[in-house]
Design a protein around this motif. Structure first.
Motif, PDB file in Angstrom:
ATOM      1  N   HIS A  71       3.634  -4.833  -7.539  1.00  0.00           N
ATOM      2  CA  HIS A  71       3.358  -4.577  -8.960  1.00  0.00           C
ATOM      3  C   HIS A  71       1.924  -4.982  -9.311  1.00  0.00           C
ATOM      4  N   SER A  72       1.500  -6.155  -8.854  1.00  0.00           N
ATOM      5  CA  SER A  72       0.159  -6.643  -9.161  1.00  0.00           C
ATOM      6  C   SER A  72      -0.906  -5.740  -8.559  1.00  0.00           C
ATOM      7  N   LEU A  73      -0.744  -5.373  -7.301  1.00  0.00           N
ATOM      8  CA  LEU A  73      -1.741  -4.544  -6.621  1.00  0.00           C
ATOM      9  C   LEU A  73      -1.818  -3.150  -7.235  1.00  0.00           C
ATOM     10  N   ARG A  74      -0.682  -2.597  -7.603  1.00  0.00           N
ATOM     11  CA  ARG A  74      -0.698  -1.277  -8.240  1.00  0.00           C
ATOM     12  C   ARG A  74      -1.431  -1.340  -9.586  1.00  0.00           C
ATOM     13  N   GLU A  75      -1.226  -2.418 -10.308  1.00  0.00           N
ATOM     14  CA  GLU A  75      -1.916  -2.580 -11.589  1.00  0.00           C
ATOM     15  C   GLU A  75      -3.424  -2.717 -11.374  1.00  0.00           C
ATOM     16  N   LEU A  76      -3.817  -3.475 -10.360  1.00  0.00           N
ATOM     17  CA  LEU A  76      -5.241  -3.641 -10.068  1.00  0.00           C
ATOM     18  C   LEU A  76      -5.861  -2.329  -9.595  1.00  0.00           C
ATOM     19  N   CYS A  77      -5.148  -1.592  -8.761  1.00  0.00           N
ATOM     20  CA  CYS A  77      -5.665  -0.308  -8.271  1.00  0.00           C
ATOM     21  C   CYS A  77      -5.779   0.705  -9.401  1.00  0.00           C
ATOM     22  N   ARG A  78      -4.793   0.714 -10.303  1.00  0.00           N
ATOM     23  CA  ARG A  78      -4.859   1.619 -11.458  1.00  0.00           C
ATOM     24  C   ARG A  78      -6.076   1.293 -12.320  1.00  0.00           C
ATOM     25  N   TYR A  79      -6.286   0.021 -12.542  1.00  0.00           N
ATOM     26  CA  TYR A  79      -7.422  -0.415 -13.365  1.00  0.00           C
ATOM     27  C   TYR A  79      -8.749  -0.050 -12.704  1.00  0.00           C
ATOM     28  N   SER A  80      -8.837  -0.291 -11.403  1.00  0.00           N
ATOM     29  CA  SER A  80     -10.055   0.047 -10.657  1.00  0.00           C
ATOM     30  C   SER A  80     -10.300   1.548 -10.676  1.00  0.00           C
ATOM     31  N   ILE A 121     -10.139  -1.270  -2.699  1.00  0.00           N
ATOM     32  CA  ILE A 121      -9.363  -2.476  -2.997  1.00  0.00           C
ATOM     33  C   ILE A 121      -8.595  -2.834  -1.727  1.00  0.00           C
ATOM     34  N   ASP A 122      -8.939  -3.960  -1.122  1.00  0.00           N
ATOM     35  CA  ASP A 122      -8.351  -4.355   0.164  1.00  0.00           C
ATOM     36  C   ASP A 122      -7.494  -5.602   0.011  1.00  0.00           C
ATOM     37  N   LEU A 123      -6.426  -5.641   0.785  1.00  0.00           N
ATOM     38  CA  LEU A 123      -5.598  -6.843   0.900  1.00  0.00           C
ATOM     39  C   LEU A 123      -5.713  -7.352   2.321  1.00  0.00           C
ATOM     40  N   GLU A 124      -6.250  -8.566   2.481  1.00  0.00           N
ATOM     41  CA  GLU A 124      -6.393  -9.127   3.818  1.00  0.00           C
ATOM     42  C   GLU A 124      -5.126  -9.869   4.232  1.00  0.00           C
ATOM     43  N   ILE A 125      -4.738  -9.670   5.483  1.00  0.00           N
ATOM     44  CA  ILE A 125      -3.570 -10.353   6.041  1.00  0.00           C
ATOM     45  C   ILE A 125      -4.001 -11.729   6.545  1.00  0.00           C
ATOM     46  N   PHE A 126      -3.329 -12.752   6.054  1.00  0.00           N
ATOM     47  CA  PHE A 126      -3.591 -14.123   6.489  1.00  0.00           C
ATOM     48  C   PHE A 126      -2.363 -14.672   7.213  1.00  0.00           C
ATOM     49  N   ASP A 127      -2.403 -15.959   7.566  1.00  0.00           N
ATOM     50  CA  ASP A 127      -1.254 -16.535   8.265  1.00  0.00           C
ATOM     51  C   ASP A 127      -0.143 -16.871   7.267  1.00  0.00           C
ATOM     52  N   HIS A 128       1.047 -16.997   7.810  1.00  0.00           N
ATOM     53  CA  HIS A 128       2.274 -17.127   7.030  1.00  0.00           C
ATOM     54  C   HIS A 128       2.824 -18.555   7.028  1.00  0.00           C
ATOM     55  N   THR A 129       2.511 -19.310   8.106  1.00  0.00           N
ATOM     56  CA  THR A 129       3.192 -20.589   8.291  1.00  0.00           C
ATOM     57  C   THR A 129       2.285 -21.757   8.695  1.00  0.00           C
ATOM     58  N   ALA A 169       3.380  -6.596   5.563  1.00  0.00           N
ATOM     59  CA  ALA A 169       2.165  -5.889   5.149  1.00  0.00           C
ATOM     60  C   ALA A 169       2.420  -4.384   5.070  1.00  0.00           C
ATOM     61  N   PHE A 170       3.200  -3.870   6.003  1.00  0.00           N
ATOM     62  CA  PHE A 170       3.553  -2.446   6.006  1.00  0.00           C
ATOM     63  C   PHE A 170       4.289  -2.081   4.712  1.00  0.00           C
ATOM     64  N   ASP A 171       5.270  -2.905   4.323  1.00  0.00           N
ATOM     65  CA  ASP A 171       6.040  -2.625   3.108  1.00  0.00           C
ATOM     66  C   ASP A 171       5.147  -2.600   1.874  1.00  0.00           C
ATOM     67  N   ILE A 172       4.197  -3.525   1.823  1.00  0.00           N
ATOM     68  CA  ILE A 172       3.286  -3.571   0.679  1.00  0.00           C
ATOM     69  C   ILE A 172       2.395  -2.330   0.648  1.00  0.00           C
ATOM     70  N   ALA A 173       1.786  -2.048   1.793  1.00  0.00           N
ATOM     71  CA  ALA A 173       0.803  -0.964   1.853  1.00  0.00           C
ATOM     72  C   ALA A 173       1.416   0.401   1.554  1.00  0.00           C
ATOM     73  N   LYS A 174       2.591   0.669   2.100  1.00  0.00           N
ATOM     74  CA  LYS A 174       3.195   1.990   1.879  1.00  0.00           C
ATOM     75  C   LYS A 174       3.575   2.194   0.418  1.00  0.00           C
ATOM     76  N   SER A 175       3.826   1.095  -0.296  1.00  0.00           N
ATOM     77  CA  SER A 175       4.217   1.188  -1.697  1.00  0.00           C
ATOM     78  C   SER A 175       3.018   1.275  -2.640  1.00  0.00           C
ATOM     79  N   VAL A 176       1.846   0.962  -2.142  1.00  0.00           N
ATOM     80  CA  VAL A 176       0.652   0.994  -2.990  1.00  0.00           C
ATOM     81  C   VAL A 176      -0.236   2.189  -2.652  1.00  0.00           C
ATOM     82  N   LYS A 177      -0.482   2.404  -1.373  1.00  0.00           N
ATOM     83  CA  LYS A 177      -1.454   3.432  -0.971  1.00  0.00           C
ATOM     84  C   LYS A 177      -0.973   4.852  -1.283  1.00  0.00           C
ATOM     85  N   ALA A 178       0.323   5.051  -1.371  1.00  0.00           N
ATOM     86  CA  ALA A 178       0.848   6.390  -1.655  1.00  0.00           C
ATOM     87  C   ALA A 178       0.271   6.957  -2.947  1.00  0.00           C
ATOM     88  N   ASP A 179       0.058   6.087  -3.934  1.00  0.00           N
ATOM     89  CA  ASP A 179      -0.469   6.536  -5.228  1.00  0.00           C
ATOM     90  C   ASP A 179      -1.929   6.155  -5.445  1.00  0.00           C
TER      91      ASP A 179
END
Length: 320
Positions: free
Chosen positions: A135-144, A157-165, A178-188
């Motif tokens: 939701h946040s990334l889509r809002e930022l991409c729409r604004y940009s 607008i890039d999202l960098e992958i960092f460590d998890h643990t 990261a795949f789940d995030i990207a496919k839901s944002v980049k499509a639009d």
């Protein structure tokens, strides 16, 4: 002079390579040094710098014909800004602060701006946090996109992958997430992409080729660096030490493997928001080390990696 000029742009994360520079004069002198080096065609600069400094760097990059990119990672980390926060008010504030960085990026004519996801402590439901981040990334991409329609170009607008643990302990994280995030944002929003950092992959315990192959459609930017997994080492975690350091995970051999993997997934023909695909050094001197020497180390290691990649690629039956 350098074989990659026609294929990709070689960059460097300035604020990692020169962490000691603080004043405007120090910052501009170190930037000038990079822009005078024809090894590089891109530079990534700290979003925390004041507007007048960013404007001056942008003008220098235009004169030198260097791609100008901005990193918001220090901004988000230092202020603990969380784009996937479970609290709606906190997340709304994070979005507003990031929108301001998008505005600043357009004002200084940057080509791309990189963010990262927020903290994840394993006590919250990951799927809900992933939806918050989407939701946040889509809002930022729409604004940009809206600003870009007026500015005459679209900011990446890039999202960098960092460590998890281990060190930063953020949500994204593992490549499947990261795949789940990207496919839901980049499509639009085609201007959205992922930044893959070789130095973070040992910290997520994932093979570079696995990560690159899975995320291939969404990769818009690449970092290469090193990390240390020995817990007794004072620089354990995400400190980006020079290549080949004792206890480090990456040297020129690992960079060569990474370059071959990038070639296999066709990264160098990927549609990106920069003029050409960018590969940037993200290396940081230890407290007793000299920045210029660490940069020189990176350049030598990269050339050695290219030589090895060329030989190995031919042995595998491919043509470069």
């Amino acid at each position: 002079m350098y074989p990659w000029h026609a294929t990709f742009h070689m960059g460097i994360v300035h604020f990692m390579a020169y962490p000691q520079v603080k004043t405007e004069d120090e910052i501009l002198k170190s930037v000038h040094k990079i822009l005078n080096d024809d090894f590089f065609q891109a530079i990534e600069v700290n979003m925390l710098y004041e507007d007048n400094i960013l404007e001056k760097i942008s003008a220098l990059c235009e004169t030198a014909d260097i791609e100008f990119l901005l990193g918001a990672q220090p901004f988000l980390l230092s202020k603990k800004i969380n784009l996937n926060a479970g609290n709606d008010e906190e997340r709304h504030q994070a979005i507003q602060l990031c929108k301001m960085q998008i505005e600043r990026s357009y004002r200084c004519r940057a080509r791309a701006l990189t963010f990262l996801s927020g903290q994840y402590d394993f006590t919250e439901k990951k799927d809900e946090l992933k939806q918050n981040l989407i939701h946040s990334l889509r809002e930022l991409c729409r604004y940009s996109q809206e600003i870009g329609n007026t500015a005459g170009y679209q900011l990446g607008i890039d999202l960098e992958i960092f460590d998890h643990t281990i060190d930063k302990k953020v949500l994204i994280g593992p490549a499947p997430d990261a795949f789940d995030i990207a496919k839901s944002v980049k499509a639009d929003y085609p201007a959205f992409s992922l930044t893959i950092d070789l130095s973070h992959l040992p910290l997520t315990f994932e093979d570079p080729y696995y990560v690159l192959k899975l995320l291939a459609p969404f990769i818009g930017h690449v970092h290469i660096g090193n990390g240390i997994l020995e817990k007794k080492n004072p620089f354990y975690g995400d400190h980006h030490p020079r290549f080949g350091i004792a206890g480090g995970c990456n040297d020129y051999q690992e960079v060569a493997y990474f370059m071959i993997a990038l070639e296999k997934i066709d990264y160098f023909n990927q549609r990106v928001m920069t003029k050409k695909p960018v590969i940037s050094f993200e290396v940081k001197p230890l407290p007793h080390e000299d920045s210029d020497l660490v940069v020189a180390n990176s350049k030598r290691k990269f050339l050695a990696a290219l030589d090895k990649a060329h030989i190995d690629y031919k042995e595998l039956g491919y043509k470069l």
